[in-house]
Design a protein around this motif. Sequence first.
Motif, PDB file in Angstrom:
ATOM      1  N   LEU A 148      12.624  -1.058   5.140  1.00 37.42           N
ATOM      2  CA  LEU A 148      11.234  -0.582   5.127  1.00 37.42           C
ATOM      3  C   LEU A 148      11.155   0.891   4.740  1.00 37.42           C
ATOM      4  CD1 LEU A 148       9.810  -2.374   8.294  1.00 37.42           C
ATOM      5  CD2 LEU A 148       9.485  -2.996   5.906  1.00 37.42           C
ATOM      6  N   LYS A 149      12.102   1.685   5.216  1.00 35.48           N
ATOM      7  CA  LYS A 149      12.120   3.108   4.844  1.00 35.48           C
ATOM      8  C   LYS A 149      12.451   3.285   3.366  1.00 35.48           C
ATOM      9  CE  LYS A 149      13.312   5.123   9.346  1.00 35.48           C
ATOM     10  NZ  LYS A 149      14.345   5.867  10.123  1.00 35.48           N
ATOM     11  N   THR A 171       6.683  -8.246   1.151  1.00 39.40           N
ATOM     12  CA  THR A 171       6.387  -9.267   2.156  1.00 39.40           C
ATOM     13  C   THR A 171       7.508  -9.229   3.186  1.00 39.40           C
ATOM     14  OG1 THR A 171       5.225 -10.733   0.625  1.00 39.40           O
ATOM     15  CG2 THR A 171       6.117 -11.735   2.611  1.00 39.40           C
ATOM     16  N   ILE A 172       7.153  -9.035   4.451  1.00 42.03           N
ATOM     17  CA  ILE A 172       8.145  -8.984   5.512  1.00 42.03           C
ATOM     18  C   ILE A 172       8.055 -10.257   6.346  1.00 42.03           C
ATOM     19  CG2 ILE A 172       8.088  -6.474   5.542  1.00 42.03           C
ATOM     20  CD1 ILE A 172       6.493  -6.617   8.148  1.00 42.03           C
ATOM     21  N   ASN A 173       9.024 -10.457   7.229  1.00 40.20           N
ATOM     22  CA  ASN A 173       9.106 -11.716   7.961  1.00 40.20           C
ATOM     23  C   ASN A 173       9.260 -11.502   9.458  1.00 40.20           C
ATOM     24  OD1 ASN A 173      11.500 -14.022   8.861  1.00 40.20           O
ATOM     25  ND2 ASN A 173       9.573 -14.757   8.033  1.00 40.20           N
ATOM     26  N   LEU A 174       8.509 -12.286  10.232  1.00 38.48           N
ATOM     27  CA  LEU A 174       8.733 -12.405  11.664  1.00 38.48           C
ATOM     28  C   LEU A 174       9.571 -13.661  11.845  1.00 38.48           C
ATOM     29  CD1 LEU A 174       6.183 -11.867  14.531  1.00 38.48           C
ATOM     30  CD2 LEU A 174       7.769 -13.786  14.591  1.00 38.48           C
ATOM     31  N   PRO A 175      10.846 -13.541  12.236  1.00 37.01           N
ATOM     32  CA  PRO A 175      11.771 -14.676  12.222  1.00 37.01           C
ATOM     33  C   PRO A 175      11.399 -15.791  13.196  1.00 37.01           C
ATOM     34  CG  PRO A 175      12.950 -12.578  12.346  1.00 37.01           C
ATOM     35  CD  PRO A 175      11.507 -12.283  12.604  1.00 37.01           C
ATOM     36  N   LEU A 227       2.932  -3.065  15.493  1.00 40.39           N
ATOM     37  CA  LEU A 227       2.928  -1.599  15.607  1.00 40.39           C
ATOM     38  C   LEU A 227       4.236  -1.022  15.080  1.00 40.39           C
ATOM     39  CD1 LEU A 227       1.274   0.837  16.687  1.00 40.39           C
ATOM     40  CD2 LEU A 227       2.529   0.558  18.847  1.00 40.39           C
ATOM     41  N   LYS A 228       5.359  -1.626  15.470  1.00 32.74           N
ATOM     42  CA  LYS A 228       6.673  -1.087  15.117  1.00 32.74           C
ATOM     43  C   LYS A 228       7.080  -1.398  13.682  1.00 32.74           C
ATOM     44  CE  LYS A 228      10.049  -1.607  17.962  1.00 32.74           C
ATOM     45  NZ  LYS A 228      11.019  -2.238  18.894  1.00 32.74           N
ATOM     46  N   ASN A 229       6.650  -2.550  13.167  1.00 37.13           N
ATOM     47  CA  ASN A 229       7.160  -3.000  11.867  1.00 37.13           C
ATOM     48  C   ASN A 229       6.158  -2.925  10.725  1.00 37.13           C
ATOM     49  OD1 ASN A 229       9.920  -4.153  12.697  1.00 37.13           O
ATOM     50  ND2 ASN A 229       8.526  -5.180  14.119  1.00 37.13           N
ATOM     51  N   VAL A 230       4.897  -2.685  11.053  1.00 37.75           N
ATOM     52  CA  VAL A 230       3.874  -2.601  10.011  1.00 37.75           C
ATOM     53  C   VAL A 230       3.166  -1.257  10.044  1.00 37.75           C
ATOM     54  CG1 VAL A 230       1.795  -3.633   9.044  1.00 37.75           C
ATOM     55  CG2 VAL A 230       3.523  -5.100  10.096  1.00 37.75           C
ATOM     56  N   VAL A 231       2.515  -0.982  11.152  1.00 34.63           N
ATOM     57  CA  VAL A 231       1.715   0.246  11.265  1.00 34.63           C
ATOM     58  C   VAL A 231       2.578   1.485  11.066  1.00 34.63           C
ATOM     59  CG1 VAL A 231       0.227   1.596  12.777  1.00 34.63           C
ATOM     60  CG2 VAL A 231       0.091  -0.909  12.801  1.00 34.63           C
ATOM     61  N   ALA A 232       3.810   1.461  11.546  1.00 41.60           N
ATOM     62  CA  ALA A 232       4.690   2.625  11.443  1.00 41.60           C
ATOM     63  C   ALA A 232       5.059   2.964  10.000  1.00 41.60           C
ATOM     64  CB  ALA A 232       5.960   2.379  12.260  1.00 41.60           C
ATOM     65  N   TYR A 233       4.884   2.021   9.083  1.00 35.50           N
ATOM     66  CA  TYR A 233       5.315   2.247   7.698  1.00 35.50           C
ATOM     67  C   TYR A 233       4.186   2.186   6.675  1.00 35.50           C
ATOM     68  CZ  TYR A 233       9.842   1.405   9.850  1.00 35.50           C
ATOM     69  OH  TYR A 233      10.942   1.481  10.660  1.00 35.50           O
ATOM     70  N   TYR A 234       3.130   1.469   6.984  1.00 32.12           N
ATOM     71  CA  TYR A 234       2.022   1.293   6.049  1.00 32.12           C
ATOM     72  C   TYR A 234       1.119   2.534   6.066  1.00 32.12           C
ATOM     73  CZ  TYR A 234      -1.867  -1.008   3.674  1.00 32.12           C
ATOM     74  OH  TYR A 234      -2.849  -1.335   2.779  1.00 32.12           O
ATOM     75  N   PRO A 235       0.613   3.020   4.925  1.00 32.94           N
ATOM     76  CA  PRO A 235       0.660   2.426   3.579  1.00 32.94           C
ATOM     77  C   PRO A 235       1.762   2.966   2.680  1.00 32.94           C
ATOM     78  CG  PRO A 235      -0.962   4.155   3.580  1.00 32.94           C
ATOM     79  CD  PRO A 235      -0.362   4.129   4.977  1.00 32.94           C
ATOM     80  N   HIS A 236       2.591   3.892   3.189  1.00 31.41           N
ATOM     81  CA  HIS A 236       3.652   4.441   2.322  1.00 31.41           C
ATOM     82  C   HIS A 236       4.572   3.314   1.842  1.00 31.41           C
ATOM     83  CE1 HIS A 236       2.331   8.473   3.194  1.00 31.41           C
ATOM     84  NE2 HIS A 236       2.388   8.220   4.497  1.00 31.41           N
ATOM     85  N   THR A 237       4.873   2.377   2.740  1.00 31.59           N
ATOM     86  CA  THR A 237       5.539   1.142   2.338  1.00 31.59           C
ATOM     87  C   THR A 237       4.447   0.096   2.157  1.00 31.59           C
ATOM     88  OG1 THR A 237       7.553   1.698   3.557  1.00 31.59           O
ATOM     89  CG2 THR A 237       7.208  -0.623   3.000  1.00 31.59           C
ATOM     90  N   LEU A 238       4.327  -0.419   0.951  1.00 28.04           N
ATOM     91  CA  LEU A 238       3.193  -1.279   0.599  1.00 28.04           C
ATOM     92  C   LEU A 238       3.402  -2.704   1.097  1.00 28.04           C
ATOM     93  CD1 LEU A 238       2.349  -0.091  -3.033  1.00 28.04           C
ATOM     94  CD2 LEU A 238       1.149   0.437  -0.905  1.00 28.04           C
ATOM     95  N   ILE A 239       3.321  -2.884   2.402  1.00 32.23           N
ATOM     96  CA  ILE A 239       3.425  -4.217   2.978  1.00 32.23           C
ATOM     97  C   ILE A 239       2.148  -4.983   2.628  1.00 32.23           C
ATOM     98  CG2 ILE A 239       3.655  -5.551   5.111  1.00 32.23           C
ATOM     99  CD1 ILE A 239       5.040  -3.038   6.299  1.00 32.23           C
ATOM    100  N   GLU A 240       2.302  -6.065   1.851  1.00 34.98           N
ATOM    101  CA  GLU A 240       1.119  -6.818   1.435  1.00 34.98           C
ATOM    102  C   GLU A 240       0.930  -8.107   2.216  1.00 34.98           C
ATOM    103  OE1 GLU A 240       1.026  -8.344  -2.509  1.00 34.98           O
ATOM    104  OE2 GLU A 240       3.085  -9.086  -2.480  1.00 34.98           O
ATOM    105  N   SER A 241       1.995  -8.596   2.835  1.00 35.17           N
ATOM    106  CA  SER A 241       1.855  -9.820   3.613  1.00 35.17           C
ATOM    107  C   SER A 241       2.977  -9.960   4.632  1.00 35.17           C
ATOM    108  CB  SER A 241       1.820 -11.045   2.694  1.00 35.17           C
ATOM    109  OG  SER A 241       2.993 -11.122   1.915  1.00 35.17           O
ATOM    110  N   ILE A 242       2.710 -10.806   5.618  1.00 30.14           N
ATOM    111  CA  ILE A 242       3.689 -11.106   6.670  1.00 30.14           C
ATOM    112  C   ILE A 242       3.930 -12.609   6.669  1.00 30.14           C
ATOM    113  CG2 ILE A 242       4.180 -11.049   9.141  1.00 30.14           C
ATOM    114  CD1 ILE A 242       2.243  -8.659   9.329  1.00 30.14           C
ATOM    115  N   ALA A 243       5.171 -13.001   6.484  1.00 29.34           N
ATOM    116  CA  ALA A 243       5.554 -14.408   6.588  1.00 29.34           C
ATOM    117  C   ALA A 243       5.951 -14.657   8.037  1.00 29.34           C
ATOM    118  CB  ALA A 243       6.715 -14.716   5.651  1.00 29.34           C
ATOM    119  N   VAL A 244       5.144 -15.425   8.740  1.00 31.27           N
ATOM    120  CA  VAL A 244       5.430 -15.733  10.139  1.00 31.27           C
ATOM    121  C   VAL A 244       6.318 -16.977  10.167  1.00 31.27           C
ATOM    122  CG1 VAL A 244       4.440 -16.384  12.364  1.00 31.27           C
ATOM    123  CG2 VAL A 244       3.277 -14.710  10.913  1.00 31.27           C
TER     124      VAL A 244
END
Length: 480
Positions: free
Chosen positions: A65-66, A76-80, A99-116
Motif C-alpha cells: 500500500l505504501k 483493489t485490495i482484499n479482506l481475506p 481505518l487501518k487499511n483504507v483510510v490510512a492510505y487513501y487517496p494517495h494510494t488510489l484504492i478503488e475497490s475492496i474484494a471481500v
Amino acid sequence: MERLTIFTLLFLLLLSFLSFSEGGTIGVNYGRIANNLPSATKVVQLLKSQNIDRVKIYDSDTAVLKAFSNSDIKLTINLPNEQLKSAATRPSYAAVWVLKNVVAYYPHTLIESIAVGNEVFVDPNNTTNYLVPAMRNVQTALAKHGLDSKIKVSSPIALSALGNSYPCSAGSFRPELVKPVFEPMLEFLRKTGSSLMVNAYPIFAYQGNSDVISLDYALFRPNPGVVDSGNGYRYFNLLDAQIDAVYAAMAALKYDDIPVIVSETGWPSKGDPMEIGASVENAAAYNGNLVKRVLTGSGTPLRPKANLTVFLFGLFNENQKPGPTSERNYGLFYPSQKKVYNIPLTVEEVKTWKDDSNHEKSGGGGSGPAASPVTGGGGRGRVRKAGVKETWCVANGEVGDSKLQQALDYACGEGGADCHPIQPGSTCFDPNTLEAHASYAFNSFYQKNNRAMGSCDFQGAAFVVSRPPRFGKCDFPTRY
C-alpha cells in the motif's frame, strides 16, 4: 464544398480512431506466493513502465500500500476469507480494518475497490454465511469516512458457483446459494452501484473437454463459433460464453442491471505432461488476443454495450504456489522482471500486435453440446474406459499441518475440488480431522482431472493409493 469534404473526412477519421480506442480496461493480479519477487517499489516501477494502471492484490499489505502511494495506479485490495467471520459478526472489526487499511492510505494510494473474501463458496472453512454481512459492515465503515461512493465493495466468485452453464443463456446459480447468498449480495451490489467480480478460466473447460472444444475457440483465434440454442447468438470465444452464463444467472434473479468484472483470468505458460494446452505459445495467444478483444471490443453477445474490466492472472510466476506445475507459471513476468512472452497491454500496442504463436492442434470442432460445459467443472470427469485400474489420492500427513492446510485451501479453492461433503453437517465432515478432509479434497481434484500425472502431488502433500481410502463412513468417489 472542398472544405466540407476535408472536414468530413477528418471527422470520420477521428470517429474511426475513437471506435478503435474505446473499449474495456485491462488490469493485472499481483500475487506474492513466492520467495524471489522484487520489492513492491520495484513492482510499481515495472507496472508504470508497462503502462498498467489497474492492479488487484490478495491482501492489504502495508509495504504494498505504501509503495503504490502517488503512483496513479488504481488498486483493489482484499479482506481475506479467514477474516470474514470477524468482519461479519463484529462491526467494530470491519471499522478498524477499514481505518487501518483504507483510510490510512487513501487517496494517495488510489484504492478503488475492496474484494471481500475470494471464491468464498469453495472455502473449506465454511465461510459462506459470513460473506454478505461482512460486505455490509465494510460498506458501513467506508460510509463513516465518506468513502462509500468512491470505493466499491464486491467479492470474487468462481464459476463453480453456477449450477447450470450450458447453454450459457440458461446459466443459473447453484440453488442452495440463491436465497441465503446471491439474492442479498446482488441486492447489495445494486444499491451500492458495484460490480460482481468473477474468476473465469477457459483453460479448465478446454482441458476437461479438449476432444470437443476447439483450441482456437478457447484462445480467441478465428473459428466457426458455437451457436447458443437458447438465445441464438453465435459465440466465437469461450470466455464470452462463460461471462454470459453469469449474466444469464443474474438475469434469472432479476438482477440484469449489475455489471461484471473479470477479477481473474489467464493461461499458464508451463504445466505437467498431462496438463493439456499449458504452453508459452498458448499463454501468449490467450492473453494477447484477450487484451486485444477487451481494449477494442464492445461487450459480449448478451451485453454488447458493456465494456469489460479484466484482470489478468498474474503478474509474476509464483514459485511457492501449491498444486500442479501450471499454478506456478501463470505470470506475465519472471521474478527477474523479464517477460515470459510478449503481448500488448495498451491500445497503441494492440494496433501492431499479431498472434504469431504456433497453432497447436485443436481438439474437436467446438460445436457440440460439450463445447461448453462452460465452467469446466461438469465435463472434467468423463466416463473411464473399461479395464482401467481404479486409484485414489490421499493426504500425506507427514508433511505437517501447515503444508497440508495450504494444499487443502488450494484444492477447494482454485483447484475446483468438490468440498461440499466435508462441510459441517455434510456426509464426509466426520471424522473432523485435517488429514481426512484433505484426503477427500485431494481425491476429488485427482478424479476430476482424470487422474492426470501430477494431479496427486500438491508438492509432496498427497500420494496415490490403489485401495479405497477409509475415513469413517465416507465414500471416496472415482467418478464425477
